[in-house]
Design a protein around this motif. Structure first.
Motif, PDB file in Angstrom:
ATOM      1  N   ARG A   1       0.861  -1.184   0.000  1.00 54.15           N
ATOM      2  CA  ARG A   1       0.000   0.000   0.000  1.00 54.15           C
ATOM      3  C   ARG A   1       0.898   1.234   0.000  1.00 54.15           C
ATOM      4  O   ARG A   1       1.957   1.234   0.636  1.00 54.15           O
ATOM      5  CB  ARG A   1      -0.867   0.057   1.264  1.00 54.15           C
ATOM      6  CG  ARG A   1      -1.952  -0.997   1.354  1.00 54.15           C
ATOM      7  CD  ARG A   1      -3.108  -0.685   0.407  1.00 54.15           C
ATOM      8  NE  ARG A   1      -4.250  -1.559   0.623  1.00 54.15           N
ATOM      9  CZ  ARG A   1      -4.440  -2.727   0.020  1.00 54.15           C
ATOM     10  NH1 ARG A   1      -3.568  -3.172  -0.858  1.00 54.15           N
ATOM     11  NH2 ARG A   1      -5.513  -3.452   0.289  1.00 54.15           N
TER      12      ARG A   1
ATOM     13  N   ARG B   1      -9.995  -2.347  -1.571  1.00 55.96           N
ATOM     14  CA  ARG B   1      -9.295  -3.136  -2.593  1.00 55.96           C
ATOM     15  C   ARG B   1      -9.375  -4.628  -2.318  1.00 55.96           C
ATOM     16  O   ARG B   1      -8.615  -5.420  -2.877  1.00 55.96           O
ATOM     17  CB  ARG B   1      -7.819  -2.713  -2.695  1.00 55.96           C
ATOM     18  CG  ARG B   1      -7.601  -1.257  -3.061  1.00 55.96           C
ATOM     19  CD  ARG B   1      -8.344  -0.891  -4.334  1.00 55.96           C
ATOM     20  NE  ARG B   1      -7.804  -1.524  -5.526  1.00 55.96           N
ATOM     21  CZ  ARG B   1      -6.944  -0.969  -6.358  1.00 55.96           C
ATOM     22  NH1 ARG B   1      -6.492   0.239  -6.124  1.00 55.96           N
ATOM     23  NH2 ARG B   1      -6.539  -1.618  -7.432  1.00 55.96           N
TER      24      ARG B   1
ATOM     25  N   CYS C   1     -10.308  -8.488  -2.428  1.00 59.51           N
ATOM     26  CA  CYS C   1     -10.419  -9.341  -3.611  1.00 59.51           C
ATOM     27  C   CYS C   1     -11.860  -9.378  -4.153  1.00 59.51           C
ATOM     28  O   CYS C   1     -12.769  -9.828  -3.460  1.00 59.51           O
ATOM     29  CB  CYS C   1      -9.996 -10.758  -3.246  1.00 59.51           C
ATOM     30  SG  CYS C   1     -10.219 -11.920  -4.594  1.00 59.51           S
TER      31      CYS C   1
HETATM   32  C1  HEM Z   1      -8.575 -18.516  -2.884  1.00 61.01           C
HETATM   33  C2  HEM Z   1      -8.616 -17.651  -3.909  1.00 61.01           C
HETATM   34  C3  HEM Z   1      -8.204 -16.208  -3.823  1.00 61.01           C
HETATM   35  C4  HEM Z   1      -7.498 -15.552  -2.842  1.00 61.01           C
HETATM   36  C5  HEM Z   1      -6.911 -16.106  -1.541  1.00 61.01           C
HETATM   37  C6  HEM Z   1      -7.370 -14.172  -3.274  1.00 61.01           C
HETATM   38  C7  HEM Z   1      -6.724 -13.186  -2.538  1.00 61.01           C
HETATM   39  C8  HEM Z   1      -6.592 -11.858  -2.946  1.00 61.01           C
HETATM   40  C9  HEM Z   1      -5.931 -10.820  -2.179  1.00 61.01           C
HETATM   41  C10 HEM Z   1      -5.281 -10.992  -0.803  1.00 61.01           C
HETATM   42  C11 HEM Z   1      -6.001  -9.679  -2.892  1.00 61.01           C
HETATM   43  C12 HEM Z   1      -5.429  -8.313  -2.491  1.00 61.01           C
HETATM   44  C13 HEM Z   1      -6.478  -7.540  -1.728  1.00 61.01           C
HETATM   45  C14 HEM Z   1      -5.934  -6.253  -1.176  1.00 61.01           C
HETATM   46  O1  HEM Z   1      -4.957  -5.690  -1.696  1.00 61.01           O
HETATM   47  O2  HEM Z   1      -6.529  -5.762  -0.171  1.00 61.01           O
HETATM   48  C15 HEM Z   1      -6.700  -9.982  -4.135  1.00 61.01           C
HETATM   49  C16 HEM Z   1      -6.961  -9.070  -5.124  1.00 61.01           C
HETATM   50  C17 HEM Z   1      -7.600  -9.365  -6.298  1.00 61.01           C
HETATM   51  N1  HEM Z   1      -8.193 -10.576  -6.638  1.00 61.01           N
HETATM   52 FE1  HEM Z   1      -8.167 -12.270  -5.532  1.00 61.01          FE
HETATM   53  N2  HEM Z   1      -8.010 -14.015  -4.482  1.00 61.01           N
HETATM   54  C18 HEM Z   1      -8.545 -15.234  -4.846  1.00 61.01           C
HETATM   55  C19 HEM Z   1      -9.290 -15.500  -5.962  1.00 61.01           C
HETATM   56  C20 HEM Z   1      -9.594 -14.588  -6.942  1.00 61.01           C
HETATM   57  C21 HEM Z   1     -10.433 -14.866  -8.094  1.00 61.01           C
HETATM   58  C22 HEM Z   1     -11.119 -16.219  -8.364  1.00 61.01           C
HETATM   59  C23 HEM Z   1     -10.459 -13.730  -8.827  1.00 61.01           C
HETATM   60  C24 HEM Z   1     -11.173 -13.424 -10.134  1.00 61.01           C
HETATM   61  C25 HEM Z   1     -12.107 -14.220 -10.646  1.00 61.01           C
HETATM   62  C26 HEM Z   1      -9.664 -12.721  -8.138  1.00 61.01           C
HETATM   63  C27 HEM Z   1      -9.435 -11.444  -8.574  1.00 61.01           C
HETATM   64  C28 HEM Z   1      -8.745 -10.458  -7.883  1.00 61.01           C
HETATM   65  C29 HEM Z   1      -8.508  -9.088  -8.386  1.00 61.01           C
HETATM   66  C30 HEM Z   1      -8.942  -8.524  -9.750  1.00 61.01           C
HETATM   67  C31 HEM Z   1      -7.794  -8.405  -7.381  1.00 61.01           C
HETATM   68  C32 HEM Z   1      -7.302  -6.942  -7.393  1.00 61.01           C
HETATM   69  C33 HEM Z   1      -8.333  -6.047  -6.711  1.00 61.01           C
HETATM   70  C34 HEM Z   1      -7.890  -4.587  -6.606  1.00 61.01           C
HETATM   71  O3  HEM Z   1      -6.683  -4.313  -6.527  1.00 61.01           O
HETATM   72  O4  HEM Z   1      -8.776  -3.716  -6.561  1.00 61.01           O
HETATM   73  N3  HEM Z   1      -9.167 -13.282  -6.989  1.00 61.01           N
HETATM   74  N4  HEM Z   1      -7.057 -11.311  -4.129  1.00 61.01           N
END
Ligand code: HEM
Length: 158
Positions: free
Chosen positions: A43, A105, A107
């Motif tokens: 961040r 932000r 997920c």
């Molecule tokens: C067990 C599965 C998953 C875990 C543990 C996970 C975990 C995370 C984490 C920790 C972040 C960062 C959040 C933050 O900065 O506060 C993130 C961001 C993100 N995730 Fe996941 N995620 C998973 C599955 C998915 C799936 C299935 C998708 C899409 C279909 C996805 C799309 C995204 C996107 C686009 C971001 C960026 C959001 C932003 O920066 O605004 N994630 N995820």
């Protein structure tokens, strides 16, 4: 298993079934707590602030850690013990269980991931018994924690 037993051989899960799979989701959450796929994120600091007696100036880049938050005994007693009952009732305090991050932000794929995990667990448990071929397979972090040899298992259909 209650949901698995209530279904015919080729009957698919529906949305109501998914909502009832609370124990399975508690188990999945405990796995996400102990071995979070995402270790943390960066961040940008937008304003000066104090944290635990440290002055953090605007412009710094900071890192929040999923791993160390999930292992903090202040939030999770016996943090290395596998205990899905932690998620019963009100569950962990806000911002202490953060496998999907938190705040604006967070997920956006969280609910889709939940659906995928529960459907996968349901079909695996319903159709097969299995045995790990490497009992104490090492976990490597690259950058996500994965079993070193890809978790080879032997499946035994029911
Ligand atoms: C067990 C599965 C998953 C875990 C543990 C996970 C975990 C995370 C984490 C920790 C972040 C960062 C959040 C933050 O900065 O506060 C993130 C961001 C993100 N995730 Fe996941 N995620 C998973 C599955 C998915 C799936 C299935 C998708 C899409 C279909 C996805 C799309 C995204 C996107 C686009 C971001 C960026 C959001 C932003 O920066 O605004 N994630 N995820």
């Amino acid at each position: 298993m209650d949901i698995a037993k209530s279904k015919g051989p080729d009957e698919l899960l529906n949305w109501e079934d998914i909502q009832k799979m609370k124990l399975s989701w508690n188990v999945a959450c405990e796995v996400l707590r102990l071995a979070p796929p995402v270790q943390g994120a960066f961040r940008d600091v937008l304003t000066d602030f104090m944290y635990e007696g440290f002055y953090i100036p605007k412009g710094w880049k900071i890192y929040w850690s999923t791993h160390s938050t999930h292992k903090n005994p202040e939030y999770f007693s016996e943090p290395y013990k596998f205990d899905p009952s932690r998620f019963e009732g009100r569950g962990p305090a806000p911002y202490t269980f953060v496998p999907f991050g938190g705040g604006p932000r967070m997920c956006p794929g969280k609910e889709y991931a939940r659906l995928e995990i529960l459907v996968f667990m349901h079909n695996l448990v319903k159709r097969f018994k299995w045995e790990k071929l490497i009992p104490n397979e090492k976990i490597v972090v690259n950058p996500m924690p994965i079993p070193e040899k890809g978790l080879p298992i032997q499946l035994f259909p029911y």
